[in-house]
Design an enzyme around this catalytic site. Structure first.
Site: not given
Ligand code: KDG
Length: 323
Positions: A230, A261
């Site tokens: 959230l 992540d």
């Molecule tokens: O979560 C982070 C990611 O968004 C970034 O590293 C870039 O993997 C990526 C994406 O596809 O947006």
């Protein structure tokens, strides 16, 4: 030791040394990042045995990515080196036009990862693992990737492996919410553990938060749990009729990328290590806070000792001084 396999695209990230409009950025740091890989690296840093599947280009940037994964201890034996297609790359813009918000420009169309196909999957990668994880970014890359990710889930299920899916909608890849829904539906159906967020639920169903959650619950098989991120309001886990909540740790934001992540990876690693849902949520929120407070996706990802120190200092009152 618990074993986890991840699948997705890893890219070269160009992150400007300064905040502000990309038009005026001349100096960039080179990082390595990609949502599912970030999650896997986070788990590896928390003592889970991990492997990753994807494809990278055969030139220098592919080598950079393999070295980065190896340096973190992630298994790379099933990563394909593609002689024809390049490694994807993206550029980050920080704190512009809205302070503390991060945006990205992709140079990933036609990159090696989007050609990683069903035929590149090896049954062996799925043997003796506890979890397989993929997110909504991978099926959004190309039709080839979507088919490969679906087949990977099939192989995982056949081998009795738990499937973790994060909806992780990137609207600059999927274009419209209708396309996002159609693309991700079979993945939401098949997940055993589902991560999603307020924004993703809104894109998928466009109703109130509670109604959106009721909608996603109707899709597919019964889940072991739903984890809802959230943003500034923390996170919650719903397991059967029980709801667990965690408040966010407020820290200065330098680069938002990778926080979701590190949250996912820490939550899963903590669960796999036998921690309770409440504890896992707390560690995951701490990891997210650590990650947003530094540049790069991989570099800030904490080890257990870093999480413990962060929590100790935050809870001793130092957290109050941060914002
Ligand atoms: O979560 C982070 C990611 O968004 C970034 O590293 C870039 O993997 C990526 C994406 O596809 O947006």
């Amino acid at each position: 030791m618990k074993k986890v396999l991840g699948m997705g695209e890893i890219m070269i990230q160009m992150n400007p040394t300064e905040k502000g409009s990309l038009v005026y950025q001349n100096l960039f740091e080179r990082h390595v990042a990609g949502s599912e890989a970030n999650t896997i690296i986070q788990m590896q840093k928390l003592d889970i045995d991990t492997n990753f599947i994807t494809a990278v280009g055969s030139k220098e940037f592919g080598e950079v990515i393999l070295s980065a994964l190896r340096a973190e201890g992630v298994g790379v034996k099933d990563i394909k080196i593609d002689e024809e297609h390049p490694t994807g790359l993206y550029v980050v813009q920080r704190s512009y036009p809205f302070p503390e918000k991060t945006s990205v420009i992709y140079y990933r169309k036609g990159a090696a990862a989007s050609f990683f196909s069903e035929d590149d999957l090896k049954e062996d990668s799925f043997k003796d693992i506890d979890m397989f994880l993929v997110s909504g970014i991978t099926p959004a890359l190309s039709d080839i990737s979507r088919k490969a990710a679906l087949k990977a889930i099939k192989i995982a299920k056949k081998n009795g492996v738990k499937v973790v899916f994060d909806t992780n909608i990137r609207i600059n890849l999927l274009k419209t919410s209708e396309k996002a829904y159609d693309c991700l539906l079979p993945f939401i159906e098949e997940a055993d553990i589902l991560f999603t967020g307020k924004g993703d639920l809104n894109l998928l169903f466009g109703k109130s938060f509670e109604e959106n959650f009721e909608e996603i619950k109707k899709i597919g098989k019964r889940k072991e749990m739903y984890i809802l991120k959230l943003g500034g309001k923390g996170a919650m886990v719903i397991q059967d009729d029980r709801v667990y909540r965690s408040a966010p740790f407020k820290v200065p934001v330098i680069d938002e990328l990778g926080a979701g992540d590190s949250f996912d990876g820490t939550f899963l690693a903590a669960l796999l290590k036998g921690k309770s849902i409440e504890e896992s949520l707390k560690y995951a929120s701490a990891a997210g806070a650590i990650t947003v407070s530094l540049k790069g996706d991989i570099e800030p990802l904490p080890h257990w000792k870093d999480l413990e120190l962060f929590l100790e200092l935050y809870e001793s009152g130092e957290g109050k001084l941060l914002r």
